[in-house]
Design a protein around this motif. Structure first.
Motif, PDB file in Angstrom:
ATOM      1  N   ILE A  66      45.298  43.941  37.245  1.00  0.00           N
ATOM      2  CA  ILE A  66      45.907  44.865  38.209  1.00  0.00           C
ATOM      3  C   ILE A  66      45.020  45.000  39.445  1.00  0.00           C
ATOM      4  O   ILE A  66      45.508  45.066  40.582  1.00  0.00           O
ATOM      5  CB  ILE A  66      46.166  46.235  37.557  1.00  0.00           C
ATOM      6  N   SER A  67      43.706  45.007  39.241  1.00  0.00           N
ATOM      7  CA  SER A  67      42.779  45.061  40.382  1.00  0.00           C
ATOM      8  C   SER A  67      42.918  43.817  41.247  1.00  0.00           C
ATOM      9  O   SER A  67      42.865  43.879  42.479  1.00  0.00           O
ATOM     10  CB  SER A  67      41.334  45.186  39.886  1.00  0.00           C
ATOM     11  N   GLU A  68      43.098  42.655  40.585  1.00  0.00           N
ATOM     12  CA  GLU A  68      43.276  41.414  41.333  1.00  0.00           C
ATOM     13  C   GLU A  68      44.583  41.427  42.108  1.00  0.00           C
ATOM     14  O   GLU A  68      44.639  40.978  43.260  1.00  0.00           O
ATOM     15  CB  GLU A  68      43.235  40.221  40.368  1.00  0.00           C
ATOM     16  N   GLU A  69      45.643  41.960  41.512  1.00  0.00           N
ATOM     17  CA  GLU A  69      46.922  42.063  42.220  1.00  0.00           C
ATOM     18  C   GLU A  69      46.784  42.913  43.479  1.00  0.00           C
ATOM     19  O   GLU A  69      47.346  42.591  44.527  1.00  0.00           O
ATOM     20  CB  GLU A  69      47.979  42.694  41.306  1.00  0.00           C
ATOM     21  N   GLN A  70      46.032  43.987  43.371  1.00  0.00           N
ATOM     22  CA  GLN A  70      45.922  44.931  44.482  1.00  0.00           C
ATOM     23  C   GLN A  70      45.039  44.415  45.616  1.00  0.00           C
ATOM     24  O   GLN A  70      45.347  44.609  46.796  1.00  0.00           O
ATOM     25  CB  GLN A  70      45.381  46.271  43.964  1.00  0.00           C
ATOM     26  N   PHE A  71      43.943  43.754  45.257  1.00  0.00           N
ATOM     27  CA  PHE A  71      42.953  43.387  46.276  1.00  0.00           C
ATOM     28  C   PHE A  71      42.698  41.884  46.394  1.00  0.00           C
ATOM     29  O   PHE A  71      42.043  41.451  47.347  1.00  0.00           O
ATOM     30  CB  PHE A  71      41.622  44.095  45.980  1.00  0.00           C
ATOM     31  N   GLY A  72      43.197  41.091  45.452  1.00  0.00           N
ATOM     32  CA  GLY A  72      42.892  39.664  45.449  1.00  0.00           C
ATOM     33  C   GLY A  72      43.322  38.935  46.706  1.00  0.00           C
ATOM     34  O   GLY A  72      42.586  38.089  47.241  1.00  0.00           O
ATOM     35  N   TRP A  73      44.510  39.260  47.209  1.00  0.00           N
ATOM     36  CA  TRP A  73      44.999  38.566  48.406  1.00  0.00           C
ATOM     37  C   TRP A  73      44.148  38.901  49.624  1.00  0.00           C
ATOM     38  O   TRP A  73      43.930  38.046  50.495  1.00  0.00           O
ATOM     39  CB  TRP A  73      46.475  38.883  48.656  1.00  0.00           C
ATOM     40  N   ARG A  74      43.654  40.123  49.683  1.00  0.00           N
ATOM     41  CA  ARG A  74      42.780  40.511  50.800  1.00  0.00           C
ATOM     42  C   ARG A  74      41.427  39.786  50.710  1.00  0.00           C
ATOM     43  O   ARG A  74      40.857  39.387  51.726  1.00  0.00           O
ATOM     44  CB  ARG A  74      42.562  42.029  50.812  1.00  0.00           C
ATOM     45  N   VAL A  75      40.924  39.633  49.468  1.00  0.00           N
ATOM     46  CA  VAL A  75      39.674  38.890  49.273  1.00  0.00           C
ATOM     47  C   VAL A  75      39.859  37.441  49.718  1.00  0.00           C
ATOM     48  O   VAL A  75      39.037  36.884  50.457  1.00  0.00           O
ATOM     49  CB  VAL A  75      39.235  38.946  47.789  1.00  0.00           C
ATOM     50  N   ALA A  76      40.959  36.810  49.279  1.00  0.00           N
ATOM     51  CA  ALA A  76      41.222  35.409  49.613  1.00  0.00           C
ATOM     52  C   ALA A  76      41.374  35.204  51.118  1.00  0.00           C
ATOM     53  O   ALA A  76      40.940  34.187  51.668  1.00  0.00           O
ATOM     54  CB  ALA A  76      42.479  34.928  48.887  1.00  0.00           C
ATOM     55  N   GLU A  77      41.964  36.174  51.792  1.00  0.00           N
ATOM     56  CA  GLU A  77      42.213  36.042  53.228  1.00  0.00           C
ATOM     57  C   GLU A  77      40.957  36.273  54.049  1.00  0.00           C
ATOM     58  O   GLU A  77      40.706  35.570  55.038  1.00  0.00           O
ATOM     59  CB  GLU A  77      43.296  37.028  53.659  1.00  0.00           C
TER      60      GLU A  77
END
Length: 411
Positions: free
Chosen positions: A87-98
């Protein structure tokens, strides 16, 4: 000094949950490996949160669906980002990748959430759990998508590793089996434990916010404890656990020897004083912190097949593993009253800890695996095309949903 950013759903509470203990072990691993550590969460700290400052861990509060996180992570520029669950990855993963595309993204699954939920649903419907049940859950799709989007996922259980690789065909290059990282037990650590004669009472312990723990206590109250009490009418069962609700405290009954204690200030202290730990878990996933605590405390335990799953390899259990309530109660009495069986069970627990959970060897395995993936991150990600595909679609769909929520909140 490179930075590790840990993003948590909550700040860890190692004395409340196995998940909290697991996160604390990982933070200590990164500290001992020489990283600067930042722990960030959108949740508020509680009075039971661990003192991360004592580990030189920097603590930050981050906002969900807010551009401030983008600026925060760009400035931080971490080498590694660890998500404490999917759930943490869903919330912030895309921002980390970008914003930090070169950062190694690691997912600590803690346990396979979809497995625990599917087993819980089967339990509610009073039907046997089947692996095929996993394919019906949205949680399964979300969790496996998160595993694919990350560069490496830490799996705490060999059974869960087997499910992911054999049933869902996830490449083993994306996974590493990493159980609890524990110090070995020997010499004075064993001698200082209370003896069979010095201990009294049965004990059950577990965070009551966790449904498997609540159902386990209910099962003890209604079915198993009356069978034990019939043979041992003067003995007590002490029920410990964080966050007890009214329905938990209502089970307290002095005459039945069913004593609800609530939160333990020091879990190891109360487990070490008890003679036998009871954990008749009927569903769940991952490794069970309470059973690990029992082994560390030299306290034999009785649990079910679900409870012992992936916890002891081919080594004999720290007590007994029984699934029928009658057999469970029978061996509970035997273990509680027979010194030789109790002492052998205690020794079995030490062997399990020393052979399967040795912090030194497991830390080395994790260190070299992280180093290996970092050194070939480009080819590693190219080989994980499904992950790139999911990252592309998630980046677009989640990004614009998040930005819509952000604008709505600002409006």
């Amino acid at each position: 000094m490179q930075t590790v950013l840990c993003i948590g759903m909550v700040f860890p509470e190692s004395n409340s949950t196995a998940a909290g203990s697991r996160m604390l072990q990982l933070l200590i691993f990164f500290k001992e490996t020489g990283y600067r550590i930042v722990f960030a969460s959108s949740a508020q700290k509680s009075s039971f949160s661990d003192d991360l400052a004592s580990l030189d861990v920097i603590q930050e509060h981050i906002k969900l669906n807010d551009v401030s996180f983008d600026m925060f992570i760009k400035d931080l520029d971490p080498a590694i980002v660890l998500f404490d669950r999917f759930i943490s990855e869903e919330q912030f993963g895309w921002r980390v990748a970008e914003n930090c595309p070169n950062a190694l993204r690691i997912l600590d699954t803690e346990d396979l959430h979809c497995l625990r939920i599917a087993r819980q649903e089967a339990f509610k419907k009073d039907k046997p759990f089947e692996i095929e049940d996993l394919f019906q859950l949205d949680t399964t799709k979300r969790e496996i998508a998160s595993i694919y989007r990350c560069d490496l996922s830490l799996m705490i259980s060999s059974f869960e590793m087997e499910i992911l690789t054999s049933r869902f065909n996830i490449p083993v290059t994306l996974l590493i089996e990493l159980p609890f990282l524990l110090n070995t037990i020997s010499g004075k650590g064993i001698q200082d434990k209370p003896t069979f004669k010095e201990r009294t009472d049965f004990i059950s312990i577990g965070n009551f916010k966790h449904e498997p723990n609540w159902q386990s206590v209910l099962y003890l109250k209604k079915t198993i404890w009356p069978l034990i009490r019939k043979q041992l009418p003067s003995e007590r069962l002490l029920i410990y656990g964080a966050y007890p609700s009214q329905k938990v405290t209502d089970l307290h009954n002095e005459k039945e020897g069913f004593i609800v204690k609530g939160r333990a200030e020091n879990a190891h202290e109360v487990i070490s004083k008890a003679k036998v730990l009871l954990a008749p878990l009927q569903f769940g996933a991952g490794l069970k912190g309470k059973l690990i605590d029992a082994m560390q405390c030299g306290t034999p335990s009785i649990t079910t097949s679900i409870g012992a799953e992936s916890m002891h390899g081919h080594l004999p259990w720290n007590g007994f593993v029984k699934d029928s309530p009658e057999q469970f109660a029978e061996v509970a009495v035997e273990l509680y009253t027979t010194k030789a069986i109790w002492e052998q069970s205690q020794q079995n627990g030490y062997e399990i800890i020393n052979q399967l959970y040795d912090k030194k060897s497991l830390s080395e395995r994790l260190f070299y695996r992280i180093k290996e993936v970092q050194e070939r991150i480009i080819s590693h990600r190219k080989a994980n095309f499904i992950g790139s595909l999911l990252q592309h679609h998630t980046l677009n769909s989640t990004k614009y949903l998040s930005k819509w929520i952000e604008e709505k909140n600002n409006g």
